[in-house]
Design a protein around this motif. Structure first.
Motif, PDB file in Angstrom:
ATOM      1  N   TYR A 104      11.614  29.335  98.257  1.00 21.69           N
ATOM      2  CA  TYR A 104      12.074  29.871  96.980  1.00 21.69           C
ATOM      3  C   TYR A 104      12.011  28.770  95.935  1.00 21.69           C
ATOM      4  O   TYR A 104      12.445  27.643  96.182  1.00 21.69           O
ATOM      5  N   GLN A 105      11.465  29.101  94.782  1.00 20.33           N
ATOM      6  CA  GLN A 105      11.322  28.147  93.686  1.00 20.33           C
ATOM      7  C   GLN A 105      12.138  28.658  92.495  1.00 20.33           C
ATOM      8  O   GLN A 105      11.619  29.397  91.645  1.00 20.33           O
ATOM      9  N   GLU A 107      13.244  27.313  89.815  1.00 16.04           N
ATOM     10  CA  GLU A 107      12.803  26.915  88.473  1.00 16.04           C
ATOM     11  C   GLU A 107      11.720  27.849  87.923  1.00 16.04           C
ATOM     12  O   GLU A 107      11.584  28.017  86.715  1.00 16.04           O
ATOM     13  N   ASN A 108      10.943  28.478  88.807  1.00 13.17           N
ATOM     14  CA  ASN A 108       9.885  29.410  88.403  1.00 13.17           C
ATOM     15  C   ASN A 108      10.279  30.870  88.632  1.00 13.17           C
ATOM     16  O   ASN A 108       9.570  31.763  88.209  1.00 13.17           O
ATOM     17  N   GLY A 109      11.378  31.073  89.381  1.00 12.32           N
ATOM     18  CA  GLY A 109      11.752  32.431  89.751  1.00 12.32           C
ATOM     19  C   GLY A 109      10.717  33.070  90.654  1.00 12.32           C
ATOM     20  O   GLY A 109      10.385  34.247  90.517  1.00 12.32           O
ATOM     21  N   GLU A 110      10.193  32.278  91.603  1.00 11.85           N
ATOM     22  CA  GLU A 110       9.160  32.778  92.507  1.00 11.85           C
ATOM     23  C   GLU A 110       9.466  32.371  93.944  1.00 11.85           C
ATOM     24  O   GLU A 110      10.198  31.413  94.188  1.00 11.85           O
ATOM     25  N   LYS A 161       0.293  36.300  93.676  1.00  4.55           N
ATOM     26  CA  LYS A 161      -0.783  35.303  93.574  1.00  4.55           C
ATOM     27  C   LYS A 161      -1.006  34.705  94.961  1.00  4.55           C
ATOM     28  O   LYS A 161      -0.055  34.361  95.663  1.00  4.55           O
ATOM     29  N   LEU A 177       2.500  34.379  96.527  1.00  5.17           N
ATOM     30  CA  LEU A 177       3.584  34.033  95.617  1.00  5.17           C
ATOM     31  C   LEU A 177       3.986  35.286  94.842  1.00  5.17           C
ATOM     32  O   LEU A 177       3.130  35.959  94.258  1.00  5.17           O
ATOM     33  N   PRO A 179       7.184  37.029  92.129  1.00  7.27           N
ATOM     34  CA  PRO A 179       8.425  36.830  91.377  1.00  7.27           C
ATOM     35  C   PRO A 179       9.604  37.185  92.291  1.00  7.27           C
ATOM     36  O   PRO A 179       9.536  38.139  93.068  1.00  7.27           O
ATOM     37  N   ARG A 181      14.188  36.550  93.117  1.00  9.54           N
ATOM     38  CA  ARG A 181      15.508  36.106  92.687  1.00  9.54           C
ATOM     39  C   ARG A 181      16.414  36.092  93.910  1.00  9.54           C
ATOM     40  O   ARG A 181      16.056  36.601  94.968  1.00  9.54           O
TER      41      ARG A 181
END
Length: 184
Positions: A104-105, A107-110, A161, A177, A179, A181
């Motif tokens: 989970y990233q 900062e990118n919401g991905e 992606k 990848l 989106p 949360r």
């Protein structure tokens, strides 16, 4: 003998299913839904579905990421992406491991959902073709080269992606990848 027949039947069924899915995708007849998908649950279920197909000398494991990650996507299509990735990893890993996990990233919401193996890997000059229709690293290996094309099409339909890296002789890391949360 019975096990050999079962495996042959399973392989043929999978090939026919892939061809039918590809035909539906190309004709625009595949609908996707959008639902809340718990990434940890999806990964666990996908790994469990493949336990019976793990070759001797290979370990299939879940590499848990951040708990509570969710995406809005089509759970069936996401499961198909993981199925193709895991199936390929198990097919091309003779010794070592296949790890399925997520990163989970925030900062990118991905979230990157990926399958990493210690298999044969793919030579650098062949890597640009990896998601192309009918492409196979080994022409004599089972399959017809549709699986990763299906992955690409499903990811595109859901706004995902693709991610891919490989070193020949060391294995591959395939991912998608989306989106994401954290569950509130």
């Amino acid at each position: 003998m019975g096990e050999h027949i079962r495996k042959g039947t399973d392989t043929l069924t999978e090939l026919l299913t892939d061809v039918l899915q590809f035909t539906r995708l190309e004709s625009g007849r595949v609908q996707t839904s959008s639902e809340t998908v718990d990434v940890a649950q999806l990964v666990q279920e996908s790994v469990e579905q493949h336990r019976k197909n793990v070759p001797e000398g290979v370990q299939l494991a879940v590499k848990e990421g951040t708990p509570g990650v969710i995406v809005m996507a089509d759970k069936v299509r996401m499961g198909e992406i993981l199925h193709q990735y895991i199936n390929n990893a198990l097919r091309h890993t003779k010794q070592g491991s296949v790890d399925v996990g997520w990163d989970y990233q925030p900062e990118n919401g991905e979230v990157l959902i990926h399958v990493k193996d210690t298999g044969c890997g793919i030579a650098a000059e062949k890597q640009p073709k990896v998601f192309s229709l009918f492409w196979k690293e080994d022409e004599f290996a089972p399959g017809i080269g549709i699986g990763l094309t299906l992955v690409k099409k499903y990811a595109e339909l859901m706004g995902g992606k693709l991610f891919f890296s490989s070193r020949y002789g060391e294995g591959c890391d395939f991912g998608v990848l989306f989106p994401a949360r954290l569950r509130s």
